[in-house]
Design an enzyme around this catalytic site. Sequence first.
Site, PDB file in Angstrom:
ATOM      1  N   TYR A  72       8.107   4.419   5.094  1.00  0.00           N
ATOM      2  CA  TYR A  72       7.341   4.360   3.846  1.00  0.00           C
ATOM      3  C   TYR A  72       8.201   3.789   2.717  1.00  0.00           C
ATOM      4  O   TYR A  72       9.227   4.365   2.348  1.00  0.00           O
ATOM      5  CB  TYR A  72       6.830   5.745   3.461  1.00  0.00           C
ATOM      6  CG  TYR A  72       5.691   6.250   4.329  1.00  0.00           C
ATOM      7  CD1 TYR A  72       5.042   5.419   5.229  1.00  0.00           C
ATOM      8  CD2 TYR A  72       5.256   7.571   4.246  1.00  0.00           C
ATOM      9  CE1 TYR A  72       3.999   5.878   6.021  1.00  0.00           C
ATOM     10  CE2 TYR A  72       4.212   8.042   5.033  1.00  0.00           C
ATOM     11  CZ  TYR A  72       3.590   7.189   5.920  1.00  0.00           C
ATOM     12  OH  TYR A  72       2.555   7.649   6.704  1.00  0.00           O
ATOM     13  N   SER A  86       1.601  10.653  16.569  1.00  0.00           N
ATOM     14  CA  SER A  86       0.614   9.993  15.733  1.00  0.00           C
ATOM     15  C   SER A  86       0.012   8.831  16.502  1.00  0.00           C
ATOM     16  O   SER A  86       0.730   8.057  17.143  1.00  0.00           O
ATOM     17  CB  SER A  86       1.279   9.483  14.445  1.00  0.00           C
ATOM     18  OG  SER A  86       0.348   8.837  13.604  1.00  0.00           O
ATOM     19  N   SER A 117      -5.796   8.345   6.065  1.00  0.00           N
ATOM     20  CA  SER A 117      -6.716   7.448   5.342  1.00  0.00           C
ATOM     21  C   SER A 117      -8.113   8.046   5.213  1.00  0.00           C
ATOM     22  O   SER A 117      -9.107   7.426   5.605  1.00  0.00           O
ATOM     23  CB  SER A 117      -6.779   6.081   6.034  1.00  0.00           C
ATOM     24  OG  SER A 117      -5.582   5.363   5.847  1.00  0.00           O
TER      25      SER A 117
END
Length: 306
Positions: free
Chosen positions: A52, A148, A216
């Site tokens: 990130y 993930s 999201s």
Amino acid sequence: MKRIKMGCTTLSIPAMALGIMRMNQKSVPEAQVAIQAAYDAGINFIDSADIYGGGKSEEIFGQAFSQMQIKREEMFIQSKTGIVPGKCYDFSKEHILHSVDEILERMQLDYLDSLVLHRPDALMDPEEVAEAFDQLQAAGKVRFFGVSNFDTAQFKLLQSCLSQRLMFNQLQFSLKHTGMIDFGMHMNMVDKPSVDRDSQFLDYARLHKVTVQAWSPFQYGMFEGTFIDNDGFPKLNQELQKLADKYEVGKNAIAAAWILRHPANIQMLVGSMNPQHIRDSAKGAKIRLTRQEWYDLYLAAGNYLP
């Protein structure tokens, strides 16, 4: 804030987490405001990743959190590893161990509550990953583990070699990304929604007590933008506004409540750095939509029932 059980444990975590992907765009004081807004709303779970902002998001978080009055043990802090941007996915023992050391340094932490493998590595050796996890846990650097964007077979393959139970699988899920539930309602049909693109993972998670983390939650497409107040989705926003007025909250709260209404006890990742958006989203955890309201939103998002 609504609390849910973490994976197969008796530990409780908030039904929402604060994702800090965009924290690299904030100053340290601005980051502190976002963290505090989340904490005050009962969101004491942080989700990060080593990529990130090229690591900058974790640096800003570390600087911000180290200067705040919130105790470390009051926060559940999670990060992800495995993506080498533009080059490869890397689940090698060497990469995992090195990445965790760098994460801890950037975030100014002694340990992570959870480490998640970011996206499936085609060259994954489950036994090598197991060695890395064992070493990290024995050293007190990581308490729990997850993945993930894994399908069911990938999840089961990795789990078969681990001495720890995998607690999480992060998957995209929102009113405009409903594939995980579409195919179940279109079972035995030949239309587009009947295609199972997620290997029935949501049902697997419920059977085996794995916490699905929805990323999201307000986005459409792959980071194409938010559907909230987007002129491209008039019917959905009309329905969101109608329920927002009824429950006296914002649209974000209703979109969040839609995700949390699912009986799988999904944890939703709030990726906003806007304190108002964080506070409004958190209100969604207090709302239990009726069955008809949930389906009305589903249909307004452009889905249909067979």
